[in-house]
Write an enzyme that holds these catalytic residues in place. Sequence first.
Site, PDB file in Angstrom:
ATOM      1  CG  ASP A 263      38.589  66.026  40.017  1.00  0.00           C
ATOM      2  OD1 ASP A 263      37.933  65.218  39.317  1.00  0.00           O
ATOM      3  OD2 ASP A 263      39.026  65.713  41.137  1.00  0.00           O
TER       4      ASP A 263
HETATM    5  C1  NOJ Z   1      36.872  62.834  40.602  1.00  0.00           C
HETATM    6  C2  NOJ Z   1      38.137  62.491  41.340  1.00  0.00           C
HETATM    7  O1  NOJ Z   1      38.458  63.519  42.243  1.00  0.00           O
HETATM    8  C3  NOJ Z   1      39.315  62.256  40.410  1.00  0.00           C
HETATM    9  O2  NOJ Z   1      40.385  61.766  41.184  1.00  0.00           O
HETATM   10  C4  NOJ Z   1      38.935  61.306  39.313  1.00  0.00           C
HETATM   11  O3  NOJ Z   1      40.022  61.054  38.477  1.00  0.00           O
HETATM   12  C5  NOJ Z   1      37.788  61.908  38.517  1.00  0.00           C
HETATM   13  N1  NOJ Z   1      36.646  62.113  39.402  1.00  0.00           N
HETATM   14  C6  NOJ Z   1      37.365  61.034  37.355  1.00  0.00           C
HETATM   15  O4  NOJ Z   1      36.730  59.891  37.800  1.00  0.00           O
END
Ligand code: NOJ
Length: 728
Positions: A263
């Site tokens: 993430d």
């Molecule tokens: C952070 C989020 O936790 C995740 O769910 C998301 O896909 C990514 N950012 C990319 O935007």
Amino acid sequence: MSEIYKNPSYTPIERTNDLLSRMTLEEKIGQMCIVDGRKDPETWIYKKHVGSLLHVTGDKVIKLQKMASKTRLGIPILFGIDAVHGHAFQSGATVFPSQLGMSSSWNPELLEKIAHITAIEVTLTGLHWTFSPVLCIGRDLRWGRIDETFGEDPYLIGILASAMIRGYQGKNLSDPYSILACAKHFIAYGETQGGRDSSESDVSERKLRSIFLPPFVEAIKAGCATFMAGYNAIDGIPCSANKWLLTNLLKEELNFNGFVVTDWDNVGNLHRKQKVAPNIKKACEIALSAGNDMIMSTPEFFEEAVKLVKEGIIKEDLIDKACRRILMLKFKLGLFDNKRFPNSKKAISILGCKEHRKIAYKSALESIVLLKNENNILPLSKEIKRIALIGPNCNDIQAQLGDWSFGARELEHPEIPTLDYHPEYDTSPIVTILKGMKKRAGNDIIINYEKGCDIIDKNNHNINKAVKIAKKSDVVIAVVGDTNILNGELRDRVELNLTGAQQQLLTALKETGKPLIVVLINGKPLTIPWIKENADAILEAWNPGLEGGNALASIIFGDFNPCGKLTISFPRHIGQQPVFYNQLPGWHSNRYVEMSAEPLFPFGFGLSYTNYEYSNLQVSSTNLKPTDKLTVSVDVHNTGKYDGTEIVQLYINDIYSSVTTPIKELKGFKRINLKAGEKKRVSITIPVSSLTLINSECKSIVEPGEFEIMIGSSSMDKDLLKIVVEVI
Ligand code: NOJ
């Protein structure tokens, strides 16, 4: 040497091996990077050989892809986006209900269609990968991301997530309308402490395997191409630093053969926030050794990883393995074969087209849950000629679309309802309840609208005007709930009561003595005992997407009989958290000093304009071997005046087991259509092998003994018929 990797007649493996053999270390590490495409992507393409970009939309996609084609090896960029309930960051695209909303339909076929439409719209704008679905379990409602979940049940999450994965990825990734799905967030990310996003998840291996892993296993079975590692740590180890989790369990034991992406800045935060690495270089070493293949938004990773290999700390073989997983998927998608450039003309005619909107409308209809309907006030009688439509969510586009839609994520300014700041986003296709009701009511019913109050600011209201309008009307429809700044990342909450002057508004409307119908537009269950007590009817609409207003109007006027069922329990009070139905048995736990521990509305609950009676429960056998199948049959009778759809639910309880097991566990369900007066025999078959538990040695087994089998219309005892079977 001929360039095998450019030749589509070779297999993806042959092409990957050929390409890898031509790549420098820097080029391979570049492939392992995904960065924010809004920030200097040119440098990343030309100097750092970046493999993937996220959050780019519009014409920029074409421009950047062309740039990549001119680099030494011409490796195409993989573009990712959070298209989690439709391609909702793209103006003109179809926006479906939030994931929590769509889960209330319990309709995997519909979710597969939603995902397929999303894939079509995403591919037409030149992108290839969605960070969806979310497989987190929604338990503590204070957590900001409840709206992104499929609710609280691992079995249902597994079924719905697999359906979406099939819809996104299609039969074959080489189909130009297929995109990569991403099962996230791996793992137990929703199990936060105090509802605080990305805090430690206190989960044992047994609990992890019992509750949190099963949906991800289903995602692998559905062929999910990518997994995203959660922000959280489990038992002291951040997910992106956990070799046991990413390599031993996911890649070796479960044979996951796609790639793992971290993430956002998980790697940087091993150093910066979680502090398990004294510097970024060490963080990169830990992340590489753990089994992450692609690193999201840790810009330093590129230089540090190159150093780690050159200094002999990380073997190049590990880089090759990660890079191979990524390139394989690029080949499978056909990215090297120019099949996928965005097609703006076609995009304009297909994005948000009639066919797609039809599915958005159907999904909004099926996601709405009728929670109360005293004296059958709904659907509205033909006598009603004047409707007071009151409340802050009657005409709030952002509340209606929900999180991960255009403008919803401007976290730097959480106080700003951001769509106003984006004139480039065309809001005209979005049908709010105000618009939908006016259209449906036509000329002979008068709709009088008043916002009544702001959703946040207590002092900003016009309750007097709302009351005046209510007094002159035959019925009041109050549209309340929450809005985007109360949901999402960095938006965890300490209370779930109605915000602003909404409660004051409802109380004043009630005092008019007019029938009161409450429509909730909100990202997560709120604590609404007053509404349950005082409203004549309650419709839970979640964030219903761009067709939400049409769907609500159809239900209110009786064109459609509501059939959604809750996939998440509503608490009476925030202090009851968590209130999920599949609790482990305890001793004294069904009461607090102040109130019951029972939810206000439980998992599986949802009313209809008609009634269903269950009778004549039978099982195929009461003595079963672990290799058998069990068929549970029941008569379901529509005894009311409306045709309808009922969601028949099958639960089990392992009566005595070597470890504590949930008091009820969903194991199957069926959606059935019944005409008014019709009776049908419904059968649900489950393999006995699904009656497993994870024992104290963390092994999955079916223990011999008695199991209670329960079937009915919700998870409440009073709604279930029961029988005991024995596994020998
Ligand atoms: C952070 C989020 O936790 C995740 O769910 C998301 O896909 C990514 N950012 C990319 O935007």
